[in-house]
Design a protein around this motif. Structure first.
Motif, PDB file in Angstrom:
ATOM      1  N   ASP A  80       0.453  -1.312   0.229  1.00  0.00           N
ATOM      2  CA  ASP A  80       0.416   0.028   0.125  1.00  0.00           C
ATOM      3  C   ASP A  80       1.151   1.019   0.235  1.00  0.00           C
ATOM      4  O   ASP A  80       0.366   2.394  -0.969  1.00  0.00           O
ATOM      5  N   GLU A  81       2.040   0.977   0.671  1.00  0.00           N
ATOM      6  CA  GLU A  81       2.411   2.629   0.858  1.00  0.00           C
ATOM      7  C   GLU A  81       3.224   2.800  -0.709  1.00  0.00           C
ATOM      8  O   GLU A  81       3.608   3.793  -0.887  1.00  0.00           O
TER       9      GLU A  81
ATOM     10  N   SER B 218      -9.047   4.622   4.620  1.00  0.00           N
ATOM     11  CA  SER B 218      -8.051   4.841   5.936  1.00  0.00           C
ATOM     12  C   SER B 218      -6.329   4.218   5.694  1.00  0.00           C
ATOM     13  O   SER B 218      -5.626   4.438   6.584  1.00  0.00           O
ATOM     14  N   ASN B 219      -6.900   2.842   4.717  1.00  0.00           N
ATOM     15  CA  ASN B 219      -5.210   2.396   4.568  1.00  0.00           C
ATOM     16  C   ASN B 219      -4.545   3.013   3.652  1.00  0.00           C
ATOM     17  O   ASN B 219      -2.784   3.404   4.430  1.00  0.00           O
TER      18      ASN B 219
ATOM     19  N   SER C 110      -4.432   6.744   4.815  1.00  0.00           N
ATOM     20  CA  SER C 110      -3.767   7.461   5.809  1.00  0.00           C
ATOM     21  C   SER C 110      -2.964   6.995   6.450  1.00  0.00           C
ATOM     22  O   SER C 110      -1.767   7.606   6.512  1.00  0.00           O
ATOM     23  N   ARG C 111      -3.089   5.419   6.416  1.00  0.00           N
ATOM     24  CA  ARG C 111      -1.905   4.633   7.568  1.00  0.00           C
ATOM     25  C   ARG C 111      -0.877   4.586   6.916  1.00  0.00           C
ATOM     26  O   ARG C 111       0.707   4.710   6.956  1.00  0.00           O
TER      27      ARG C 111
ATOM     28  N   ASP D  76       1.029   7.993   7.009  1.00  0.00           N
ATOM     29  CA  ASP D  76       1.400   7.908   7.959  1.00  0.00           C
ATOM     30  C   ASP D  76       2.907   7.634   8.274  1.00  0.00           C
ATOM     31  O   ASP D  76       4.243   8.224   8.564  1.00  0.00           O
ATOM     32  N   LEU D  77       3.252   5.621   7.671  1.00  0.00           N
ATOM     33  CA  LEU D  77       4.322   6.071   7.880  1.00  0.00           C
ATOM     34  C   LEU D  77       5.627   6.712   6.728  1.00  0.00           C
ATOM     35  O   LEU D  77       6.789   6.700   7.124  1.00  0.00           O
TER      36      LEU D  77
END
Length: 92
Positions: A34-35, A63-64, A66-67, A70-71
């Motif tokens: 996902d990143e 939501s993914n 956003s995660r 964040d990373l």
């Protein structure tokens, strides 16, 4: 003073981005699925994109996204800037 030259030369921002693009592309294999998708979408948009567009472009849930951001932000690859009710994602 004439700051921008329009005689087939790139604007200075484009030159800077293209110079850094190889470094950004070397980061991609080190990221999770996902990143990678999110980071690639930011790269494809020339280093700046609205966070709200990332879910549609990548097929990753909000939501993914956003995660993943964040990373990426904690590693210093991107920066979120507040714009109105949303965020703009900018490569660092």
């Amino acid at each position: 003073t004439y700051l921008l030259l329009f005689d087939r030369r790139m604007a200075s921002g484009d030159l800077i981005f293209n110079g850094k693009k190889n470094g950004y592309e070397k980061i991609l294999p080190t990221l999770k699925d996902d990143e990678q998708k999110v980071f690639q979408a930011v790269l494809d948009s020339e280093g700046i994109i609205a966070q709200s567009e990332l879910s549609d472009l990548t097929g990753v849930s909000k939501s993914n996204v956003s995660r993943a951001l964040d990373l990426l932000e904690s590693r210093g690859y991107v920066e979120r800037r507040r714009r109105g009710m949303g965020n703009i994602i900018v490569l660092k």
